[in-house]
Design an enzyme around this catalytic site. Structure first.
Site, PDB file in Angstrom:
ATOM      1  N   SER A 242     -12.071  36.259 -41.816  1.00 50.18           N
ATOM      2  CA  SER A 242     -10.690  36.378 -41.183  1.00 50.18           C
ATOM      3  C   SER A 242     -10.526  35.157 -40.182  1.00 50.18           C
ATOM      4  CB  SER A 242     -10.431  37.583 -40.964  1.00 50.18           C
ATOM      5  OG  SER A 242     -10.508  38.633 -41.848  1.00 50.18           O
TER       6      SER A 242
ATOM      7  N   ARG B 133     -10.602  44.199 -32.840  1.00 56.61           N
ATOM      8  CA  ARG B 133     -11.351  42.834 -32.879  1.00 56.61           C
ATOM      9  C   ARG B 133     -11.578  42.191 -31.417  1.00 56.61           C
ATOM     10  NH1 ARG B 133     -11.659  44.952 -36.999  1.00 56.61           N
ATOM     11  NH2 ARG B 133     -11.462  44.095 -39.024  1.00 56.61           N
TER      12      ARG B 133
ATOM     13  N   GLU C 185      -8.706  35.311 -34.701  1.00 50.59           N
ATOM     14  CA  GLU C 185      -9.744  36.021 -34.839  1.00 50.59           C
ATOM     15  C   GLU C 185     -11.009  35.238 -34.369  1.00 50.59           C
ATOM     16  OE1 GLU C 185     -10.078  39.260 -37.583  1.00 50.59           O
ATOM     17  OE2 GLU C 185     -12.127  39.134 -37.666  1.00 50.59           O
TER      18      GLU C 185
HETATM   19  C1  LIG Z   1     -17.679  35.774 -45.110  1.00 48.02           C
HETATM   20  C2  LIG Z   1     -17.368  36.577 -43.647  1.00 48.02           C
HETATM   21  C3  LIG Z   1     -17.095  37.789 -43.731  1.00 48.02           C
HETATM   22  C4  LIG Z   1     -16.845  38.349 -42.377  1.00 48.02           C
HETATM   23  N1  LIG Z   1     -16.463  39.795 -42.518  1.00 48.02           N
HETATM   24  C5  LIG Z   1     -16.103  40.276 -41.233  1.00 48.02           C
HETATM   25  C6  LIG Z   1     -15.701  41.520 -41.165  1.00 48.02           C
HETATM   26  O1  LIG Z   1     -15.360  42.212 -42.286  1.00 48.02           O
HETATM   27  N2  LIG Z   1     -15.311  42.454 -39.874  1.00 48.02           N
HETATM   28  C7  LIG Z   1     -15.646  41.691 -38.852  1.00 48.02           C
HETATM   29  O2  LIG Z   1     -15.221  42.049 -37.810  1.00 48.02           O
HETATM   30  N3  LIG Z   1     -16.152  40.358 -38.797  1.00 48.02           N
HETATM   31  C8  LIG Z   1     -16.416  39.625 -39.974  1.00 48.02           C
HETATM   32  N4  LIG Z   1     -16.672  38.413 -39.882  1.00 48.02           N
HETATM   33  C9  LIG Z   1     -16.805  37.673 -38.896  1.00 48.02           C
HETATM   34  C10 LIG Z   1     -18.313  37.616 -38.307  1.00 48.02           C
HETATM   35  O3  LIG Z   1     -19.261  37.782 -39.098  1.00 48.02           O
HETATM   36  C11 LIG Z   1     -18.506  38.772 -37.150  1.00 48.02           C
HETATM   37  O4  LIG Z   1     -17.616  38.634 -35.944  1.00 48.02           O
HETATM   38  C12 LIG Z   1     -20.000  38.757 -36.622  1.00 48.02           C
HETATM   39  O5  LIG Z   1     -19.963  39.746 -35.663  1.00 48.02           O
HETATM   40  C13 LIG Z   1     -20.313  37.324 -35.816  1.00 48.02           C
HETATM   41  O6  LIG Z   1     -21.533  37.630 -35.696  1.00 48.02           O
HETATM   42  P1  LIG Z   1     -22.615  36.307 -35.276  1.00 48.02           P
HETATM   43  O7  LIG Z   1     -23.938  36.692 -34.932  1.00 48.02           O
HETATM   44  O8  LIG Z   1     -22.410  35.257 -36.298  1.00 48.02           O
HETATM   45  O9  LIG Z   1     -21.844  35.766 -33.932  1.00 48.02           O
HETATM   46  P2  LIG Z   1     -21.298  34.067 -33.257  1.00 48.02           P
HETATM   47  O10 LIG Z   1     -20.451  33.597 -34.377  1.00 48.02           O
HETATM   48  O11 LIG Z   1     -22.771  33.520 -33.412  1.00 48.02           O
HETATM   49  O12 LIG Z   1     -20.986  34.533 -31.999  1.00 48.02           O
HETATM   50  C14 LIG Z   1     -19.766  34.897 -31.814  1.00 48.02           C
HETATM   51  C15 LIG Z   1     -19.252  34.966 -30.425  1.00 48.02           C
HETATM   52  O13 LIG Z   1     -20.096  35.976 -29.813  1.00 48.02           O
HETATM   53  C16 LIG Z   1     -20.859  35.457 -28.727  1.00 48.02           C
HETATM   54  N5  LIG Z   1     -22.147  35.981 -28.733  1.00 48.02           N
HETATM   55  C17 LIG Z   1     -23.084  36.111 -29.770  1.00 48.02           C
HETATM   56  N6  LIG Z   1     -24.251  36.593 -29.368  1.00 48.02           N
HETATM   57  C18 LIG Z   1     -24.251  37.311 -28.172  1.00 48.02           C
HETATM   58  C19 LIG Z   1     -24.733  37.962 -27.460  1.00 48.02           C
HETATM   59  N7  LIG Z   1     -26.187  38.446 -27.632  1.00 48.02           N
HETATM   60  N8  LIG Z   1     -24.462  38.280 -26.156  1.00 48.02           N
HETATM   61  C20 LIG Z   1     -23.022  37.750 -25.591  1.00 48.02           C
HETATM   62  N9  LIG Z   1     -22.344  37.082 -26.582  1.00 48.02           N
HETATM   63  C21 LIG Z   1     -22.807  36.652 -27.813  1.00 48.02           C
HETATM   64  C22 LIG Z   1     -20.934  33.915 -29.124  1.00 48.02           C
HETATM   65  O14 LIG Z   1     -21.166  33.144 -27.679  1.00 48.02           O
HETATM   66  C23 LIG Z   1     -19.477  33.786 -29.793  1.00 48.02           C
HETATM   67  O15 LIG Z   1     -18.483  33.784 -28.621  1.00 48.02           O
HETATM   68  C24 LIG Z   1     -17.140  37.678 -41.267  1.00 48.02           C
HETATM   69  C25 LIG Z   1     -17.414  36.461 -41.304  1.00 48.02           C
HETATM   70  C26 LIG Z   1     -17.843  35.783 -42.402  1.00 48.02           C
HETATM   71  C27 LIG Z   1     -18.291  34.427 -42.536  1.00 48.02           C
END
Ligand SMILES: Cc1cc2nc3c(=O)[nH]c(=O)nc-3n(C[C@H](O)[C@H](O)[C@H](O)COP(=O)(O)OP(=O)(O)OC[C@H]3O[C@@H](n4cnc5c(N)ncnc54)[C@H](O)[C@@H]3O)c2cc1C
Length: 341
Positions: A228, A159, A324
């Site tokens: 998580s 992660r 996380e």
């Molecule tokens: C119900 C649920 C289940 C989940 N299950 C998992 C799982 O099984 N495994 C897992 O690993 N995660 C899981 N996650 C966590 C999350 O979905 C992942 O980490 C996902 O990749 C985040 O994507 P996002 O677009 O929402 O990122 P955001 O929350 O919008 O951003 C996360 C971080 O990345 C940065 N960021 C975003 N886009 C960019 C870009 N283009 N360039 C540079 N930086 C950027 C942001 O500034 C921030 O710091 C889960 C979340 C939820 C709500």
């Protein structure tokens, strides 16, 4: 005028900002880099906001990543996928399955966008993004330069990645190259997938994982959460032996020959905190790794609950859990987590 971010963070926090802009193309980004440099604005990229928790109103410009586009090519042994950062990860996985490109199915239903999948090295059911990442294209905010990083350059870990550790807020991930082998091997040993009592096909694994996820994870459209909240701690074998003396039922998975990964959900549950409610936030009653918004979550309650969990787990197991999720204050991502002790 202020803009509410309530609908663009899956925890559902009613946080406000003054500036928000949608990034559709690399050209939008170049223009914005220039503008923010000239005016000394802070920048924060958001995909789906499913891995961030805002503790305060944000005092900079929010960039909503919506750079779309996917292309595919192949050779004899591999599929090569080029996906732009704003693509929805779960749709990409589904699209691949439909095109008979197999391998990504264990990463089904992760609710973020492609850019952020790299930041966090998303993982589930024994697979991680790093298993498929071929390259990552980034644009630096300070000079607008675009460069391509290899998988090795990204320094992926559990992660984690070079982006999460050093480059957050310094660059924008604009696209991701995936390389998927045409020789499919299922990954089944995690979370009872090896007990699937029907034919092992990519589609069946995909369906089984979707079913488990729907049961185990709250739907963020109705119950605010960020998946998580804590990482599963990694410990060496000596620590495991010590723990097993006192807690023979502890849940863990082998990582390599010297290290194991302990289920943080099990640790929190053992402390009696599954379903625990603290003001406006709670520990989810089906999965104690997840904190949920009871409706009007506020940052004070979030911090208090997180601290309470950290303290309890530390006192039972002498293990300090790590977050996380990214915590964000008015200046951006909080790196020094002094608020947690
Ligand atoms: C119900 C649920 C289940 C989940 N299950 C998992 C799982 O099984 N495994 C897992 O690993 N995660 C899981 N996650 C966590 C999350 O979905 C992942 O980490 C996902 O990749 C985040 O994507 P996002 O677009 O929402 O990122 P955001 O929350 O919008 O951003 C996360 C971080 O990345 C940065 N960021 C975003 N886009 C960019 C870009 N283009 N360039 C540079 N930086 C950027 C942001 O500034 C921030 O710091 C889960 C979340 C939820 C709500």
């Amino acid at each position: 005028m202020t803009i509410s971010l309530k609908l663009i963070n899956t925890f559902g926090l009613n946080i406000k900002t003054k500036f928000l802009t949608v990034i559709n193309t690399e050209y939008d980004l170049f223009k914005l880099c220039k503008y923010s440099k000239k005016n000394n604005y802070r920048l924060l990229i958001l995909g789906n906001g499913s891995n961030v928790v805002f503790l305060e109103n944000y005092h900079g410009i929010i960039l909503l990543d919506r750079i779309y586009g996917i292309s595919f090519r192949e050779d004899k042994f591999f599929w090569y996928i080029h996906a732009n950062s704003g693509e929805i990860w779960s749709k990409l996985v589904y699209k691949c399955l439909k095109l008979n490109i197999f391998g990504l199915e264990n990463l089904a239903m992760i609710p973020g966008r492609v850019g952020a999948s790299v930041v966090q090295n998303i993982g589930a059911y024994g697979k991680e993004l790093k298993d498929f990442c071929n390259y990552v294209d980034i644009i630096y905010f300070n000079n607008g330069c675009k460069i391509r990083l290899t998988n090795n350059d990204c320094k992926f870990g559990y992660r984690s990645s070079i982006f999460k550790r050093y480059l957050l807020s310094k660059c924008y991930i604009v696209s991701l190259g995936l390389k998927v082998s045409k020789f499919w091997t299922p990954r089944l040993y995690f979370n009872n997938l090896n007990k699937l009592n029907y034919l092992i096909t990519p589609k069946n694994i995909y369906d089984a994982i979707c079913k488990i996820r729907k049961y185990k994870l709250p739907d963020y459209r109705f119950v605010g959460n960020v998946g998580s909240f804590f990482k599963n701690p990694i410990v060496n074998l000596n620590k495991l032996i010590e723990l097993k003396n006192y807690f023979p039922n502890i849940i863990y998975y082998n990582l390599d020959k010297n290290k194991v990964i302990i289920s943080a959900a099990w640790l929190i549950k053992y402390c009696g905190l599954q379903g625990y409610k603290f003001g406006t936030v709670s520990v989810y009653n089906k999965n104690s790794l997840i904190l949920i918004n009871n409706g009007y979550a506020n940052s004070k309650d979030i911090i208090k609950l997180v601290n309470f969990i950290l303290k309890k787990v530390k006192s039972y197991f002498s293990i300090l859990l790590e977050l996380e999720v990214c915590l964000i204050n008015k200046y951006g991502i909080i790196r020094d987590l002094k608020i947690l002790r």
